[in-house]
Design a protein around this motif. Structure first.
Motif, PDB file in Angstrom:
ATOM      1  N   ARG A  89       0.836  -1.207   0.000  1.00  0.00           N
ATOM      2  CA  ARG A  89       0.000   0.000   0.000  1.00  0.00           C
ATOM      3  C   ARG A  89       0.870   1.256   0.000  1.00  0.00           C
ATOM      4  N   THR A  90       1.754   1.316  -0.971  1.00  0.00           N
ATOM      5  CA  THR A  90       2.722   2.408  -1.049  1.00  0.00           C
ATOM      6  C   THR A  90       2.902   2.845  -2.501  1.00  0.00           C
ATOM      7  N   ILE A  91       3.009   4.154  -2.699  1.00  0.00           N
ATOM      8  CA  ILE A  91       3.359   4.716  -3.998  1.00  0.00           C
ATOM      9  C   ILE A  91       4.530   5.673  -3.785  1.00  0.00           C
ATOM     10  N   THR A  92       5.572   5.522  -4.581  1.00  0.00           N
ATOM     11  CA  THR A  92       6.731   6.416  -4.472  1.00  0.00           C
ATOM     12  C   THR A  92       6.770   7.326  -5.694  1.00  0.00           C
ATOM     13  N   PHE A  93       6.943   8.607  -5.442  1.00  0.00           N
ATOM     14  CA  PHE A  93       6.925   9.619  -6.500  1.00  0.00           C
ATOM     15  C   PHE A  93       8.290  10.288  -6.596  1.00  0.00           C
ATOM     16  N   THR A  94       8.802  10.374  -7.808  1.00  0.00           N
ATOM     17  CA  THR A  94      10.021  11.146  -8.058  1.00  0.00           C
ATOM     18  C   THR A  94       9.613  12.568  -8.421  1.00  0.00           C
ATOM     19  N   ILE A  95      10.117  13.537  -7.670  1.00  0.00           N
ATOM     20  CA  ILE A  95       9.726  14.931  -7.876  1.00  0.00           C
ATOM     21  C   ILE A  95      10.587  15.560  -8.961  1.00  0.00           C
ATOM     22  N   ARG A  96       9.938  16.184  -9.917  1.00  0.00           N
ATOM     23  CA  ARG A  96      10.668  16.807 -11.021  1.00  0.00           C
ATOM     24  C   ARG A  96      11.525  17.961 -10.496  1.00  0.00           C
ATOM     25  N   GLU A  97      12.589  18.259 -11.203  1.00  0.00           N
ATOM     26  CA  GLU A  97      13.532  19.284 -10.764  1.00  0.00           C
ATOM     27  C   GLU A  97      13.353  20.610 -11.493  1.00  0.00           C
ATOM     28  N   ASP A  98      12.401  20.684 -12.427  1.00  0.00           N
ATOM     29  CA  ASP A  98      12.260  21.893 -13.239  1.00  0.00           C
ATOM     30  C   ASP A  98      11.002  22.688 -12.909  1.00  0.00           C
ATOM     31  N   ALA A  99      10.389  22.430 -11.752  1.00  0.00           N
ATOM     32  CA  ALA A  99       9.177  23.159 -11.373  1.00  0.00           C
ATOM     33  C   ALA A  99       9.505  24.227 -10.334  1.00  0.00           C
ATOM     34  N   THR A 100       8.951  25.403 -10.529  1.00  0.00           N
ATOM     35  CA  THR A 100       9.158  26.498  -9.583  1.00  0.00           C
ATOM     36  C   THR A 100       7.813  27.108  -9.207  1.00  0.00           C
ATOM     37  N   PHE A 101       7.747  27.594  -7.973  1.00  0.00           N
ATOM     38  CA  PHE A 101       6.555  28.319  -7.533  1.00  0.00           C
ATOM     39  C   PHE A 101       6.560  29.731  -8.117  1.00  0.00           C
ATOM     40  N   HIS A 102       5.430  30.392  -8.000  1.00  0.00           N
ATOM     41  CA  HIS A 102       5.320  31.754  -8.515  1.00  0.00           C
ATOM     42  C   HIS A 102       6.262  32.707  -7.787  1.00  0.00           C
ATOM     43  N   SER A 103       6.645  32.359  -6.574  1.00  0.00           N
ATOM     44  CA  SER A 103       7.581  33.179  -5.795  1.00  0.00           C
ATOM     45  C   SER A 103       9.004  33.071  -6.316  1.00  0.00           C
ATOM     46  N   GLY A 104       9.269  32.060  -7.139  1.00  0.00           N
ATOM     47  CA  GLY A 104      10.622  31.771  -7.592  1.00  0.00           C
ATOM     48  C   GLY A 104      11.263  30.636  -6.827  1.00  0.00           C
ATOM     49  N   ASN A 105      10.637  30.231  -5.712  1.00  0.00           N
ATOM     50  CA  ASN A 105      11.153  29.098  -4.942  1.00  0.00           C
ATOM     51  C   ASN A 105      10.995  27.807  -5.742  1.00  0.00           C
ATOM     52  N   PRO A 106      11.969  26.901  -5.673  1.00  0.00           N
ATOM     53  CA  PRO A 106      11.811  25.608  -6.347  1.00  0.00           C
ATOM     54  C   PRO A 106      10.779  24.746  -5.629  1.00  0.00           C
ATOM     55  N   VAL A 107      10.080  23.909  -6.380  1.00  0.00           N
ATOM     56  CA  VAL A 107       9.154  22.948  -5.778  1.00  0.00           C
ATOM     57  C   VAL A 107       9.971  21.761  -5.283  1.00  0.00           C
ATOM     58  N   THR A 108       9.857  21.454  -4.004  1.00  0.00           N
ATOM     59  CA  THR A 108      10.669  20.402  -3.394  1.00  0.00           C
ATOM     60  C   THR A 108       9.800  19.314  -2.786  1.00  0.00           C
ATOM     61  N   PRO A 109      10.386  18.146  -2.509  1.00  0.00           N
ATOM     62  CA  PRO A 109       9.635  17.110  -1.798  1.00  0.00           C
ATOM     63  C   PRO A 109       9.065  17.616  -0.472  1.00  0.00           C
ATOM     64  N   ALA A 110       9.787  18.505   0.203  1.00  0.00           N
ATOM     65  CA  ALA A 110       9.291  19.052   1.476  1.00  0.00           C
ATOM     66  C   ALA A 110       7.992  19.817   1.278  1.00  0.00           C
ATOM     67  N   ASP A 111       7.851  20.499   0.143  1.00  0.00           N
ATOM     68  CA  ASP A 111       6.608  21.214  -0.148  1.00  0.00           C
ATOM     69  C   ASP A 111       5.450  20.234  -0.304  1.00  0.00           C
ATOM     70  N   VAL A 112       5.720  19.096  -0.940  1.00  0.00           N
ATOM     71  CA  VAL A 112       4.690  18.089  -1.140  1.00  0.00           C
ATOM     72  C   VAL A 112       4.231  17.530   0.206  1.00  0.00           C
ATOM     73  N   VAL A 113       5.173  17.164   1.048  1.00  0.00           N
ATOM     74  CA  VAL A 113       4.850  16.613   2.362  1.00  0.00           C
ATOM     75  C   VAL A 113       4.053  17.634   3.180  1.00  0.00           C
ATOM     76  N   TYR A 114       4.503  18.872   3.169  1.00  0.00           N
ATOM     77  CA  TYR A 114       3.817  19.927   3.911  1.00  0.00           C
ATOM     78  C   TYR A 114       2.394  20.122   3.393  1.00  0.00           C
ATOM     79  N   SER A 115       2.227  20.185   2.076  1.00  0.00           N
ATOM     80  CA  SER A 115       0.929  20.489   1.476  1.00  0.00           C
ATOM     81  C   SER A 115      -0.109  19.426   1.796  1.00  0.00           C
ATOM     82  N   LEU A 116       0.260  18.154   1.632  1.00  0.00           N
ATOM     83  CA  LEU A 116      -0.695  17.079   1.897  1.00  0.00           C
ATOM     84  C   LEU A 116      -1.018  17.001   3.386  1.00  0.00           C
ATOM     85  N   GLY A 117      -0.004  17.156   4.218  1.00  0.00           N
ATOM     86  CA  GLY A 117      -0.239  17.141   5.657  1.00  0.00           C
ATOM     87  C   GLY A 117      -1.069  18.328   6.109  1.00  0.00           C
TER      88      GLY A 117
END
Length: 528
Positions: A89-117
């Protein structure tokens, strides 16, 4: 000739009145007229209205998502690829390295964990979508984790991985910019108040201005990982009156009109304006609050099904915008139940009420959104139900007023519509065929709870069984059975399935309106 002038743009935003001189819209801006007063929230962790879904889709990304190129295909989003392990019951996702937020910050795995939580911990209206995976405020930090460039998602329950992916493609699974949101946190709200007036996404458009029931202005995110949108900006004006939308479109003050009536569509000049029709997943229904004593007898529910002038409405006031459909999962999607056994028959309705000993007249307040085509539909229902002694007092309100009243269970009867939260039949089955706790303090974002209908245990059990059925064919058959049972006996009278018509200038191309409000895309729009 189209001229890009600041004065012209300002005049468009000021919504010129009919009769003004012909004025084309700027060539690099898409100007939309739309009724947007249904918006209650635009924070992805709270947004649960149709229009807010459109905004979230255009301003945020998800791990996996349905996108403009083909809204029927689940594609890569913030995750470039993923691996599924049903046994663990597990899915592993590789986060792309070319995505950026509107602020200019890169999208990171930490953002994903924070957002879902964050969605689970805030526990606002759409949190139940992610909570289906067995996530709680206490365990979500262990269920969603990151290491290096990989996010691991664990879930509880006998779900197929495909179901889980559809959940993760839903609106509340949108990824927010953790640094920006945390910088705007107030009193532990995880940035909720700020995100209901601003945005912190990585999607193709960034939010420049949002004024409730007035205006939304978005500009292109030039560094979007799938390429910058073709339009520099999208301006959505709140125009509740369809007649005003028509006049603005014909005078060249807007590019798209989103809420025209069938009569207005039929009267447009085809040489200057084109109309695209998009099949929709939304179903329209009439429901009765079971806190109203006069509406609790199943005979009233049955009679109501014969008091809707289905053909009369689809041949006139909603022609081209809806088709008769009487089950909770829309036609054209796997698992739909397409039987339409009910037709307008007031004599039969009277006989049903008389046999059950129901005394008439019955007076009922009917809440309705004060916009086309809902007010016209309400008037049709008022006339046809009167034939059997059921008298509707129509109570018009803004979209947000009507929806808020519905969520509070303070209505008597409600004319409304419902779209799936994610593209799986369980989304609507849980809304129309499940209610395990009908108490006032056990809020659920479902039509059953909002109408205070204590769903029979057998239906609740069957809904759970469909969710865990591993055989795809058997699973869809259970959903068809559920629809047939709800169609036969429930206080929710499903009447129509939407077909959405959008009128636009002939120079507009690339507008995509998928089956739900979450599938409205402006990224590919161009103006020749």
């Amino acid at each position: 000739m189209k001229l890009l002038k600041s004065a012209l743009l300002a005049s468009v935003m000021a919504m010129p009145m009919a009769g003004a001189a012909l004025a084309d819209t700027p060539p690099n801006a898409l100007i939309v007229a739309q009724n947007i007063d249904d918006i209650v929230a635009i924070d992805p962790a709270q947004a649960y209205e149709f229009t807010s879904g459109e905004l979230v889709t255009n301003m945020y990304d998800r791990l996996v998502q349905y996108d403009a190129e083909d809204p029927t295909v689940l594609a890569a989003g913030i995750a470039s690829d993923w691996q599924m392990d049903a046994a663990s019951r597990t899915i592993t996702f590789t986060i792309r390295e070319d995505a950026t937020f509107h602020s200019g910050n890169p999208v990171t795995p930490a953002d994903v964990v924070y957002s879902l939580g964050r969605v689970i911990k805030l526990n606002l209206t759409p949190a139940f979508i992610l909570a289906q995976l067995g996530w709680t405020p206490e365990n979500v930090d262990q269920m969603v984790t990151a290491e290096g460039n990989v996010v691991t998602v664990k879930y509880e329950g006998d779900f197929s991985p495909a179901f889980v992916l559809n959940v993760l493609a839903a609106r509340p699974a949108s990824i927010v910019d953790m640094k920006t949101v945390m910088a705007n946190e107030v009193d532990g709200d995880m940035g909720n108040a700020w995100l209901n007036a601003n945005a912190a996404g990585s999607g193709p458009f960034k939010l420049d201005a949002y004024r409730p029931a007035q205006l939304v202005r978005m500009s292109a995110h030039g560094d979007y990982f799938k390429g910058a949108p073709k339009m520099d900006s999208v301006i959505i004006r709140h125009v509740a009156e369809s007649a005003t939308q028509e006049l603005m479109l014909e005078s060249g003050d807007i590019d798209l009109a989103r809420n025209l009536t069938p009569d207005q569509i039929a009267g447009l000049d085809a040489s200057a304006i084109k109309v695209d029709t998009f099949p929709q997943a939304a179903v329209h229904f009439l429901s009765f609050n079971q806190k109203t004593d006069s509406l609790t007898d199943p005979a009233v529910w049955e009679a109501a099904r014969y008091l809707v002038d289905y053909k009369g409405m689809t041949n006139s006031i909603i022609k081209g915008q809806m088709e008769v459909h009487q089950a909770f999962w829309p036609k054209g999607f796997p698992g739909s139940y397409d039987e339409t056994p009910f037709s307008y028959d007031p004599a039969k309705a009277k006989a049903i009420l008389a046999e059950a000993g129901i005394e008439t007249p019955i007076k009922v307040e009917l809440d309705v959104i004060n916009a086309a085509p809902f007010t016209d539909m309400a008037q049709s229902l008022q006339a046809s139900f009167a034939d059997a002694g059921i008298s509707f007092e129509i109570l018009p309100g803004t979209g947000s007023q009507v929806i808020t009243k519905y969520r509070e269970r303070t209505h008597e009867a409600m004319l409304l519509y419902w779209g799936p939260d994610f593209m799986d039949p369980h989304s609507n089955a849980k809304a129309f065929a499940y209610n395990s706790d009908n108490s006032d303090g056990s809020y659920a974002a479902t039509t059953t709870w909002r109408n205070a209908w204590a769903v029979p245990d057998e239906l609740n059990k069957k809904t759970k069984m469909a969710l865990t059925e591993s055989d795809p064919a058997k699973r869809l058959e259970i959903y068809r059975d559920l629809q047939a049972e709800v169609q036969k006996e429930s206080p929710i009278v499903i009447m129509f399935q939407a077909a959405y018509q959008v009128a636009m200038d002939t120079n507009v191309s690339g507008y995509v309106n998928g089956a739900t409000s979450d599938f409205v895309f402006y990224r590919l729009v161009d103006k020749d």
